[in-house]
Design a protein around this motif. Sequence first.
Motif, mmCIF file in Angstrom:
data_model
loop_
_atom_site.group_PDB
_atom_site.id
_atom_site.type_symbol
_atom_site.label_atom_id
_atom_site.label_comp_id
_atom_site.label_asym_id
_atom_site.label_seq_id
_atom_site.Cartn_x
_atom_site.Cartn_y
_atom_site.Cartn_z
ATOM 1 N N LEU A 1 -18.905 56.021 18.208
ATOM 2 C CA LEU A 1 -19.992 55.317 18.855
ATOM 3 C C LEU A 1 -21.124 56.281 19.221
ATOM 4 O O LEU A 1 -20.892 57.450 19.502
ATOM 5 C CB LEU A 1 -19.500 54.641 20.156
ATOM 6 C CG LEU A 1 -18.527 53.469 19.973
ATOM 7 C CD1 LEU A 1 -17.987 53.046 21.339
ATOM 8 C CD2 LEU A 1 -19.215 52.292 19.302
ATOM 9 N N ASP A 2 -22.345 55.741 19.222
ATOM 10 C CA ASP A 2 -23.483 56.492 19.745
ATOM 11 C C ASP A 2 -23.287 56.626 21.272
ATOM 12 O O ASP A 2 -22.642 55.796 21.904
ATOM 13 C CB ASP A 2 -24.771 55.720 19.430
ATOM 14 C CG ASP A 2 -26.001 56.460 19.906
ATOM 15 O OD1 ASP A 2 -26.444 56.167 21.026
ATOM 16 O OD2 ASP A 2 -26.500 57.326 19.158
ATOM 17 N N LYS A 3 -23.851 57.637 21.842
ATOM 18 C CA LYS A 3 -23.659 57.867 23.271
ATOM 19 C C LYS A 3 -24.131 56.688 24.135
ATOM 20 O O LYS A 3 -23.596 56.437 25.215
ATOM 21 C CB LYS A 3 -24.381 59.143 23.720
ATOM 22 C CG LYS A 3 -25.892 59.112 23.493
ATOM 23 C CD LYS A 3 -26.534 60.424 23.906
ATOM 24 C CE LYS A 3 -28.054 60.400 23.665
ATOM 25 N NZ LYS A 3 -28.691 61.675 24.103
ATOM 26 N N ILE B 1 -10.047 41.734 15.230
ATOM 27 C CA ILE B 1 -10.394 42.071 16.608
ATOM 28 C C ILE B 1 -11.302 43.294 16.611
ATOM 29 O O ILE B 1 -11.098 44.242 15.833
ATOM 30 C CB ILE B 1 -9.121 42.366 17.436
ATOM 31 C CG1 ILE B 1 -8.210 41.122 17.476
ATOM 32 C CG2 ILE B 1 -9.471 42.813 18.848
ATOM 33 C CD1 ILE B 1 -6.840 41.397 18.074
ATOM 34 N N THR B 2 -12.319 43.274 17.469
ATOM 35 C CA THR B 2 -13.152 44.465 17.667
ATOM 36 C C THR B 2 -13.148 44.825 19.155
ATOM 37 O O THR B 2 -13.117 43.946 20.016
ATOM 38 C CB THR B 2 -14.603 44.227 17.200
ATOM 39 O OG1 THR B 2 -15.192 43.201 17.988
ATOM 40 C CG2 THR B 2 -14.656 43.816 15.736
ATOM 41 N N ILE C 1 -21.339 45.386 14.279
ATOM 42 C CA ILE C 1 -20.164 45.212 13.404
ATOM 43 C C ILE C 1 -19.650 43.775 13.419
ATOM 44 O O ILE C 1 -19.089 43.298 12.435
ATOM 45 C CB ILE C 1 -19.020 46.183 13.773
ATOM 46 C CG1 ILE C 1 -18.540 45.953 15.206
ATOM 47 C CG2 ILE C 1 -19.447 47.621 13.559
ATOM 48 C CD1 ILE C 1 -17.330 46.805 15.583
ATOM 49 N N SER C 2 -19.873 43.044 14.529
ATOM 50 C CA SER C 2 -19.437 41.642 14.590
ATOM 51 C C SER C 2 -20.209 40.795 13.585
ATOM 52 O O SER C 2 -19.652 39.894 12.950
ATOM 53 C CB SER C 2 -19.635 41.078 16.001
ATOM 54 O OG SER C 2 -18.800 41.756 16.926
ATOM 55 N N GLY C 3 -21.490 41.090 13.419
ATOM 56 C CA GLY C 3 -22.296 40.358 12.436
ATOM 57 C C GLY C 3 -21.801 40.592 11.027
ATOM 58 O O GLY C 3 -21.756 39.671 10.202
ATOM 59 N N SER C 4 -21.415 41.844 10.720
ATOM 60 C CA SER C 4 -20.889 42.162 9.393
ATOM 61 C C SER C 4 -19.581 41.415 9.129
ATOM 62 O O SER C 4 -19.359 40.908 8.026
ATOM 63 C CB SER C 4 -20.662 43.674 9.274
ATOM 64 O OG SER C 4 -20.099 44.005 8.041
ATOM 65 N N ILE C 5 -18.728 41.327 10.147
ATOM 66 C CA ILE C 5 -17.443 40.630 9.997
ATOM 67 C C ILE C 5 -17.671 39.135 9.787
ATOM 68 O O ILE C 5 -17.053 38.508 8.918
ATOM 69 C CB ILE C 5 -16.549 40.885 11.232
ATOM 70 C CG1 ILE C 5 -16.130 42.361 11.271
ATOM 71 C CG2 ILE C 5 -15.319 39.975 11.212
ATOM 72 C CD1 ILE C 5 -15.501 42.788 12.573
ATOM 73 N N ARG C 6 -18.585 38.557 10.555
ATOM 74 C CA ARG C 6 -18.881 37.125 10.394
ATOM 75 C C ARG C 6 -19.437 36.833 9.008
ATOM 76 O O ARG C 6 -19.128 35.811 8.396
ATOM 77 C CB ARG C 6 -19.870 36.671 11.466
ATOM 78 C CG ARG C 6 -19.287 36.664 12.880
ATOM 79 C CD ARG C 6 -20.259 36.021 13.870
ATOM 80 N NE ARG C 6 -19.753 36.135 15.233
ATOM 81 C CZ ARG C 6 -20.142 37.050 16.114
ATOM 82 N NH1 ARG C 6 -21.057 37.963 15.753
ATOM 83 N NH2 ARG C 6 -19.635 37.094 17.328
ATOM 84 N N ILE D 1 -20.797 45.320 19.095
ATOM 85 C CA ILE D 1 -20.839 46.782 19.157
ATOM 86 C C ILE D 1 -21.710 47.276 18.011
ATOM 87 O O ILE D 1 -21.524 46.862 16.867
ATOM 88 C CB ILE D 1 -19.429 47.408 19.023
ATOM 89 C CG1 ILE D 1 -18.454 46.773 20.028
ATOM 90 C CG2 ILE D 1 -19.495 48.920 19.198
ATOM 91 C CD1 ILE D 1 -17.010 47.156 19.790
ATOM 92 N N LYS D 2 -22.634 48.163 18.304
ATOM 93 C CA LYS D 2 -23.504 48.724 17.272
ATOM 94 C C LYS D 2 -23.013 50.100 16.844
ATOM 95 O O LYS D 2 -22.643 50.927 17.678
ATOM 96 C CB LYS D 2 -24.947 48.811 17.771
ATOM 97 C CG LYS D 2 -25.610 47.458 17.922
ATOM 98 C CD LYS D 2 -27.097 47.602 18.261
ATOM 99 C CE LYS D 2 -27.768 46.237 18.316
ATOM 100 N NZ LYS D 2 -29.215 46.342 18.624
ATOM 101 N N VAL D 3 -23.018 50.303 15.520
ATOM 102 C CA VAL D 3 -22.625 51.598 14.962
ATOM 103 C C VAL D 3 -23.671 52.014 13.929
ATOM 104 O O VAL D 3 -24.478 51.206 13.472
ATOM 105 C CB VAL D 3 -21.224 51.539 14.308
ATOM 106 C CG1 VAL D 3 -20.157 51.164 15.324
ATOM 107 C CG2 VAL D 3 -21.224 50.555 13.146
ATOM 108 N N LEU D 4 -23.634 53.291 13.548
ATOM 109 C CA LEU D 4 -24.565 53.811 12.548
ATOM 110 C C LEU D 4 -23.902 53.782 11.176
ATOM 111 O O LEU D 4 -22.791 54.283 11.001
ATOM 112 C CB LEU D 4 -24.965 55.252 12.895
ATOM 113 C CG LEU D 4 -25.971 55.925 11.955
ATOM 114 C CD1 LEU D 4 -27.304 55.197 11.993
ATOM 115 C CD2 LEU D 4 -26.148 57.399 12.335
ATOM 116 N N GLY D 5 -24.591 53.164 10.203
ATOM 117 C CA GLY D 5 -24.045 53.103 8.849
ATOM 118 C C GLY D 5 -24.830 52.109 8.014
ATOM 119 O O GLY D 5 -25.986 51.821 8.297
ATOM 120 N N VAL D 6 -24.166 51.569 6.983
ATOM 121 C CA VAL D 6 -24.775 50.562 6.107
ATOM 122 C C VAL D 6 -23.962 49.276 6.254
ATOM 123 O O VAL D 6 -22.781 49.242 5.906
ATOM 124 C CB VAL D 6 -24.788 51.037 4.637
ATOM 125 C CG1 VAL D 6 -25.432 49.980 3.744
ATOM 126 C CG2 VAL D 6 -25.526 52.365 4.510
#
Length: 403
Positions: free
Chosen positions: A398-400, A321-322, A255-260, A284-289
């Motif tokens: 979050l994924d486990k 902030i994340t 998600i940090s890459g998407s924000i940047r 932080i990694k999440v599942l999505g597009v």
Amino acid sequence: MLKQYKEAIEKSNIISKTDINGIITFVNDEFCKISGYSRDELIGKNHNIVRHPDIDASKFKFLWETVKAKDIYKDTVKNRAKDGSTFYVNTTIVPILDENDNIDEFIAIRYDVTREVILKEELLKKEIEYEELNKTLEKRVQEQTKELQELNKTLEQRVKEEITKNEEKQRVMFWQSRHASLGQMLANIAHQWRQPLTELNLAIFSIKKAAINNNSDDLSKFYKESKKIIKNMSETIDDFTNFFKPKKEKYYFNISGSIRESITLLDNSIKDDLINIKTDLTDIKVLGVENELTQVIINLINNSKDAFINNAILIREMSIITKKDDGFAIIEVKDNAGGIHKENLEKIFEPYFTTKHKSQGTGLGLFMSKMICEQGLNGFMYVNSKKGTTSFIIKIPLDKNEK
């Protein structure tokens, strides 16, 4: 005094004399220095000892026809030194006549212009490279424009397919929001290019100036700078193209890459409107597009920008902030743009609701952002507003392995 004039001329010029058959009878020290031959190696030799093999024979034929007709010959001549190196001299050959008006000998006066000729050749080479770069850039822009058009067609087709699956209302609104983003992004491309185009114009002017002043260091410096500007302009096109690629398959992304990326896409607009964005990002990694989360962050930044302007806020500050909290990835986007009126807080996520002028928005940005968080990321979005500040909070499960 005549002797002093003679010494001054010989020390400041490259001088040689030949008889009427072109045999060298005299050379000064400067001639020996530039040619690499000693005086003993030159006297008695034909002057073509320094002739460069690249020079066409017709040029020397014209030279001899000129001087034998008792006319003065002037030209820039390419010669070859004893060690095989090339040198260029501006040459004036004068026939010397005896008392009977017959040619007695020839005297040639030269000065070294090797550096100037080489700089001119380098400049010509750079101009050819620039033409090729411009052709490549123009072709790339055309290709990327075509790709954007194709992507837009693909988007429209996808909307039509979704409409046939009994999700007409939501998909139509999604198309409207995405289409509005496309128009905004195209405007951002134009905005992003204004400054580099100005810089490129100045660099080209500096190249011309450096060439005129025979400054090879500046010539090389501004040439490299121009190539870098063109490369960055090309990368800008790639950035905006990637944003609109129709990636719908879900995958794990940071998600940090998407924000940047969101901040990068709006970089010039943020700077022009004097907005200071502070970030405290945790990977932080999440599942999505990823593109859809990028669209959400862009919507929130643009909403803050419009609020800063409409509310005449002088010191414009945002923070993103994340963090991880209780099995969720948390994204908080906060601004000091004046806050949201209490009567509007419950309506801001409704479709077509907007407090802006109709020319500024469709009222779909926050609605679609909330839908993306809920359906695309399996999370949710909510808002807090107090004391002139507004915070949008996004929570994504979050994924486990990430908890």
